[in-house]
Scaffold this active site. Structure first.
Site, PDB file in Angstrom:
ATOM      1  N   PRO A   1       0.794  -1.232   0.000  1.00  0.00           N
ATOM      2  CA  PRO A   1       0.000   0.000   0.000  1.00  0.00           C
ATOM      3  C   PRO A   1       0.828   1.285   0.000  1.00  0.00           C
ATOM      4  CG  PRO A   1      -0.134  -1.124   2.121  1.00  0.00           C
ATOM      5  CD  PRO A   1       0.532  -2.073   1.173  1.00  0.00           C
ATOM      6  N   ASN A   2       0.296   2.245  -0.683  1.00  0.00           N
ATOM      7  CA  ASN A   2       0.826   3.618  -0.774  1.00  0.00           C
ATOM      8  C   ASN A   2       2.058   3.737  -1.680  1.00  0.00           C
ATOM      9  OD1 ASN A   2      -1.117   4.802   1.081  1.00  0.00           O
ATOM     10  ND2 ASN A   2      -0.056   3.635   2.654  1.00  0.00           N
TER      11      ASN A   2
ATOM     12  N   ARG B   1       4.936  11.075  -2.335  1.00  0.00           N
ATOM     13  CA  ARG B   1       4.672  10.900  -0.908  1.00  0.00           C
ATOM     14  C   ARG B   1       5.979  10.986  -0.111  1.00  0.00           C
ATOM     15  NH1 ARG B   1       4.869   4.817   1.044  1.00  0.00           N
ATOM     16  NH2 ARG B   1       4.132   5.029   3.153  1.00  0.00           N
TER      17      ARG B   1
ATOM     18  N   TYR C   1      11.156   8.617   1.074  1.00  0.00           N
ATOM     19  CA  TYR C   1      11.058   7.596   0.019  1.00  0.00           C
ATOM     20  C   TYR C   1      11.682   8.016  -1.313  1.00  0.00           C
ATOM     21  CZ  TYR C   1       7.842   5.511   3.371  1.00  0.00           C
ATOM     22  OH  TYR C   1       7.301   4.963   4.508  1.00  0.00           O
TER      23      TYR C   1
ATOM     24  N   ASN D   1       8.040  -5.618  -1.436  1.00  0.00           N
ATOM     25  CA  ASN D   1       8.001  -4.525  -0.469  1.00  0.00           C
ATOM     26  C   ASN D   1       6.562  -4.481   0.048  1.00  0.00           C
ATOM     27  OD1 ASN D   1       7.915  -2.244   1.048  1.00  0.00           O
ATOM     28  ND2 ASN D   1       8.960  -0.920  -0.441  1.00  0.00           N
TER      29      ASN D   1
ATOM     30  N   ALA E   1       3.302  -1.002   4.532  1.00  0.00           N
ATOM     31  CA  ALA E   1       2.758  -1.055   5.903  1.00  0.00           C
ATOM     32  C   ALA E   1       2.309  -2.462   6.300  1.00  0.00           C
ATOM     33  CB  ALA E   1       1.611  -0.070   6.030  1.00  0.00           C
TER      34      ALA E   1
ATOM     35  N   GLU F   1      12.829  -9.421   0.957  1.00  0.00           N
ATOM     36  CA  GLU F   1      11.992  -8.334   1.499  1.00  0.00           C
ATOM     37  C   GLU F   1      12.738  -7.022   1.278  1.00  0.00           C
ATOM     38  OE1 GLU F   1      11.236  -9.047   5.641  1.00  0.00           O
ATOM     39  OE2 GLU F   1      10.529  -6.998   6.014  1.00  0.00           O
TER      40      GLU F   1
ATOM     41  N   HIS G   1      12.726  -2.749   1.771  1.00  0.00           N
ATOM     42  CA  HIS G   1      12.178  -1.487   2.285  1.00  0.00           C
ATOM     43  C   HIS G   1      13.044  -0.365   1.738  1.00  0.00           C
ATOM     44  CE1 HIS G   1       9.657  -3.799   4.845  1.00  0.00           C
ATOM     45  NE2 HIS G   1      10.711  -4.461   5.272  1.00  0.00           N
TER      46      HIS G   1
ATOM     47  N   ARG H   1      13.503   4.273  12.106  1.00  0.00           N
ATOM     48  CA  ARG H   1      12.244   5.022  12.181  1.00  0.00           C
ATOM     49  C   ARG H   1      11.440   4.624  13.437  1.00  0.00           C
ATOM     50  NH1 ARG H   1       9.455   4.721   6.470  1.00  0.00           N
ATOM     51  NH2 ARG H   1       8.198   6.377   7.448  1.00  0.00           N
TER      52      ARG H   1
HETATM   53  C1  DHK Z   1       7.194   1.574   3.010  1.00  0.00           C
HETATM   54  C2  DHK Z   1       6.088   1.895   3.732  1.00  0.00           C
HETATM   55  O1  DHK Z   1       4.997   2.345   3.124  1.00  0.00           O
HETATM   56  C3  DHK Z   1       6.075   1.834   5.189  1.00  0.00           C
HETATM   57  O2  DHK Z   1       4.803   1.504   5.698  1.00  0.00           O
HETATM   58  C4  DHK Z   1       7.114   0.882   5.733  1.00  0.00           C
HETATM   59  C5  DHK Z   1       8.379   0.939   3.629  1.00  0.00           C
HETATM   60  C6  DHK Z   1       8.476   1.153   5.104  1.00  0.00           C
HETATM   61  C7  DHK Z   1       9.644   1.295   2.848  1.00  0.00           C
HETATM   62  O3  DHK Z   1      10.589   1.820   3.424  1.00  0.00           O
HETATM   63  O4  DHK Z   1       9.694   1.017   1.642  1.00  0.00           O
HETATM   64  O5  DHK Z   1       7.187   1.016   7.136  1.00  0.00           O
END
Ligand code: DHK
Length: 218
Positions: free
Chosen positions: A67-68, A75, A80, A131, A134, A155, A157, A164
């Protein structure tokens, strides 16, 4: 010209298998480029793909985003970065082409879609880079789906989750992952793909030598 016909996933395929070069592949009258090689190998018609002599060797990998991540680039760029998910996909496709991998690249804000892609990968793919965003910190269901997948799982991130908030320090997925990349920005995706390609090549080489192919990911 010797034409052979077969069907894959409902698609009628005709192969011209003349000579010793790669087969000319026609699907519904269209000539395809070399991306059709994996289809040819699954049909067991024509010479093997160049990397492995084993026609059944899978070179399909899934890159799955949670998500996101569709908002990547817009964002919280301080966390990111400025690259979009389309930029990440393009970088992954470059590595996939270089390393002769077939790539499925997905993003969803819905947990069940991510689970369905992992189930799909169970049947077809050699490895997964994920990835979970959340869902990393909440989803037993994604962990269970990954536990039902036999190949290597990495995995990713983008940010260093350990630097964090405390709630980001725990990952359900890490107990299944063969490796975790955190804090390498979007470069983490191509690093994970390189590692998957390495493991797949290694397994193909072992199989070609008559060894066991069951140790992918070790
Ligand atoms: C991305 C997210 O959206 C967060 O919810 C994770 C992760 C970290 C990232 O670092 O790619 O906590």
């Amino acid at each position: 010209m010797t034409m052979c016909h077969t069907e894959v996933n409902g698609i009628k395929i005709a192969f011209d298998i003349r000579g010793s070069g790669p087969p000319l592949i026609l699907i519904m009258g269209y000539r395809l480029n070399s991306r059709a090689w994996p289809l040819a190998s699954r049909c067991s018609i024509g010479p093997s793909p160049p990397v492995s002599q084993d026609l059944s060797m899978k070179r399909l990998v899934y890159v799955i985003n949670g998500p996101n991540l569709n908002l990547l680039g817009k964002r919280q760029p301080a966390i990111y970065g400025h690259e979009t998910l389309a930029d990440v996909e393009a970088a992954c496709r470059r590595v996939a082409t270089e390393r002769k991998l077939e790539l499925k690249f997905h993003q969803s804000n819905r947990e069940y879609e991510i689970i369905d892609w992992i189930h799909e990968a169970r049947e077809t793919a050699a490895g997964i880079a994920i990835n979970p965003a959340a869902f990393t910190h909440t989803s037993v269901a994604i962990l269970d789906a990954l536990n039902a997948f036999d190949g290597p799982v990495f995995e990713i991130h983008i940010s260093n989750v350990h630097k964090r908030e405390a709630f980001r320090h725990h990952s359900y997925v890490s107990s299944r992952a063969d490796g975790v990349i955190a804090g390498f920005g979007t470069q983490g995706y191509t690093l994970a793909l390189q590692r998957l390609a390495h493991l797949i090549d290694e397994t193909a080489a072992k199989k070609d030598k008559g060894g066991s192919a069951t140790d992918l990911g070790s």
